[in-house]
Design a protein around this motif. Structure first.
Motif, PDB file in Angstrom:
ATOM      1  N   ILE A  92       0.854  -1.071  -0.116  1.00  0.00           N
ATOM      2  CA  ILE A  92      -0.095   0.047  -0.002  1.00  0.00           C
ATOM      3  C   ILE A  92       0.809   1.381  -0.187  1.00  0.00           C
ATOM      4  O   ILE A  92       2.115   0.977   0.291  1.00  0.00           O
ATOM      5  CB  ILE A  92      -0.938  -0.033   1.240  1.00  0.00           C
ATOM      6  N   GLU A 117      -6.749  -3.742   3.170  1.00  0.00           N
ATOM      7  CA  GLU A 117      -7.805  -3.119   2.551  1.00  0.00           C
ATOM      8  C   GLU A 117      -8.826  -2.526   3.678  1.00  0.00           C
ATOM      9  O   GLU A 117      -9.351  -1.292   3.560  1.00  0.00           O
ATOM     10  CB  GLU A 117      -8.945  -4.374   1.936  1.00  0.00           C
ATOM     11  N   GLN A 118      -8.832  -3.357   4.700  1.00  0.00           N
ATOM     12  CA  GLN A 118      -9.608  -2.658   5.963  1.00  0.00           C
ATOM     13  C   GLN A 118      -8.872  -1.428   6.517  1.00  0.00           C
ATOM     14  O   GLN A 118      -9.603  -0.469   6.946  1.00  0.00           O
ATOM     15  CB  GLN A 118      -9.781  -3.486   7.312  1.00  0.00           C
ATOM     16  N   ALA A 133      -3.977   0.818  -2.850  1.00  0.00           N
ATOM     17  CA  ALA A 133      -3.382  -0.537  -2.814  1.00  0.00           C
ATOM     18  C   ALA A 133      -2.729  -0.819  -4.245  1.00  0.00           C
ATOM     19  O   ALA A 133      -3.146  -0.015  -5.110  1.00  0.00           O
ATOM     20  CB  ALA A 133      -4.532  -1.534  -2.869  1.00  0.00           C
ATOM     21  N   LYS A 159      -3.388  -6.628  -5.620  1.00  0.00           N
ATOM     22  CA  LYS A 159      -4.104  -7.351  -4.758  1.00  0.00           C
ATOM     23  C   LYS A 159      -3.504  -7.151  -3.318  1.00  0.00           C
ATOM     24  O   LYS A 159      -1.986  -7.585  -3.085  1.00  0.00           O
ATOM     25  CB  LYS A 159      -4.333  -8.868  -5.182  1.00  0.00           C
ATOM     26  N   VAL A 160      -4.115  -6.831  -2.390  1.00  0.00           N
ATOM     27  CA  VAL A 160      -3.486  -6.579  -0.837  1.00  0.00           C
ATOM     28  C   VAL A 160      -4.150  -7.412  -0.004  1.00  0.00           C
ATOM     29  O   VAL A 160      -5.455  -8.071  -0.384  1.00  0.00           O
ATOM     30  CB  VAL A 160      -3.318  -5.121  -0.493  1.00  0.00           C
ATOM     31  N   SER A 161      -3.711  -7.750   1.319  1.00  0.00           N
ATOM     32  CA  SER A 161      -4.333  -8.205   2.137  1.00  0.00           C
ATOM     33  C   SER A 161      -5.873  -7.684   2.867  1.00  0.00           C
ATOM     34  O   SER A 161      -5.929  -6.539   2.677  1.00  0.00           O
ATOM     35  CB  SER A 161      -3.384  -8.607   3.403  1.00  0.00           C
ATOM     36  N   LYS A 162      -6.515  -8.493   3.420  1.00  0.00           N
ATOM     37  CA  LYS A 162      -7.597  -8.130   3.720  1.00  0.00           C
ATOM     38  C   LYS A 162      -7.564  -6.976   5.029  1.00  0.00           C
ATOM     39  O   LYS A 162      -8.209  -6.075   4.851  1.00  0.00           O
ATOM     40  CB  LYS A 162      -8.617  -9.308   4.401  1.00  0.00           C
ATOM     41  N   ILE A 219      -7.074   0.874   4.899  1.00  0.00           N
ATOM     42  CA  ILE A 219      -7.447   1.930   4.099  1.00  0.00           C
ATOM     43  C   ILE A 219      -8.805   2.423   4.139  1.00  0.00           C
ATOM     44  O   ILE A 219      -9.098   3.561   4.253  1.00  0.00           O
ATOM     45  CB  ILE A 219      -7.131   1.408   2.573  1.00  0.00           C
ATOM     46  N   GLU A 220      -9.728   1.705   4.153  1.00  0.00           N
ATOM     47  CA  GLU A 220     -11.109   1.866   4.153  1.00  0.00           C
ATOM     48  C   GLU A 220     -11.507   2.783   5.419  1.00  0.00           C
ATOM     49  O   GLU A 220     -12.021   3.490   5.500  1.00  0.00           O
ATOM     50  CB  GLU A 220     -12.144   0.615   4.257  1.00  0.00           C
TER      51      GLU A 220
END
Length: 246
Positions: free
Chosen positions: A88, A118-119, A109, A112-115, A121-122
């Motif tokens: 990221i 992702e969380q 990202a 494809k990044v890890s869950k 960033i969100e």
């Protein structure tokens, strides 16, 4: 400081340039690209729009954007680092138009990044908008930080303390500071015409930071991932106006 309509109009122009830098640099982010190549994209936008960089040569900073991957929180210097699938990266950018500043950041990202990434960033982006939502005349400035902190800590993340948001106008950094957490006092009341840069920096692990030997790059002390989002926002009688929105 209360900005006039004329000043706010100039800050909108600067904000639009920053938004375009975000758009173009997002398009450039992919595995294999160096952070210096992303900086070049930002330079091209500034040149095309006749704007100046407020980052370049700021206390000696050598680039027009900050590029901060993975555990780097802020102030990363663009260079030879080549983005990898799963990274990221935070891009912090600014512009000066007719003497007035815009400043904003996002985290993206790389492939494809890890869950967890992702969380992070969100949640960090959502915390920024939670802070923006309270930016009305008569509300207290530190309510912004309380809103940011609530969103981040509810998700199990921590908020950086050493680096905060700020006023902005004819300089990139103007008083007062805008903490991303509740500092124990409400702070000044916001008034229509105030403009602030709100920028939560959020870590997966602890909030502690370390500055690297280059004198700029700041990383998480525990090596955990970090994300950073920022907008330049005016307080108006109709509610917050985001100058750096896409």
């Amino acid at each position: 400081m209360i900005r006039t309509k004329e000043e706010l109009a100039k800050m909108r122009k600067a904000g639009r340039v920053v938004a375009e830098i975000h758009e173009k640099t997002r398009e450039a982010i992919r595995p294999g690209v160096t952070t210096l190549e992303i900086d070049k994209v930002a330079r091209e936008v500034l040149e095309k729009r006749g704007a100046r960089s407020n980052f370049l040569n700021y206390h000696g900073f050598p680039a027009v954007i900050c590029t901060s991957p993975n555990s780097m929180i802020v102030h990363g210097i663009p260079g030879k680092y080549r983005l990898q699938e799963g990274d990221i990266i935070s891009i912090d950018a600014g512009a000066i138009v007719e003497g007035y500043h815009g400043d904003a950041a996002y985290t993206a990202a790389v492939g494809k990044v890890s869950k967890l990434a992702e969380q992070l960033i969100e949640v960090t982006e959502r915390s920024l908008y939670a802070g923006i939502d309270v930016m009305w005349p008569g509300r207290h400035l530190h309510e912004v930080g309380r809103a940011v902190q609530e969103v981040c800590e509810k998700a199990g993340f921590s908020v950086v303390r050493e680096y905060v948001g700020h006023g902005i106008g004819t300089a990139m950094h103007e008083p007062p500071n805008v903490p991303n957490y509740w500092p124990g006092s409400p702070g000044p009341k916001m008034r229509a015409g105030n403009v602030f840069a709100v920028e939560p920096m959020v870590n997966v692990g602890g909030p502690e930071t370390v500055q690297l030997s280059d004198g700029w790059s700041v990383v998480t002390k525990d090596g955990s991932l970090s994300a950073h989002f920022e907008h330049t926002i005016a307080v108006t009688e109709e509610g917050p106006e985001i100058f750096t929105a896409p």
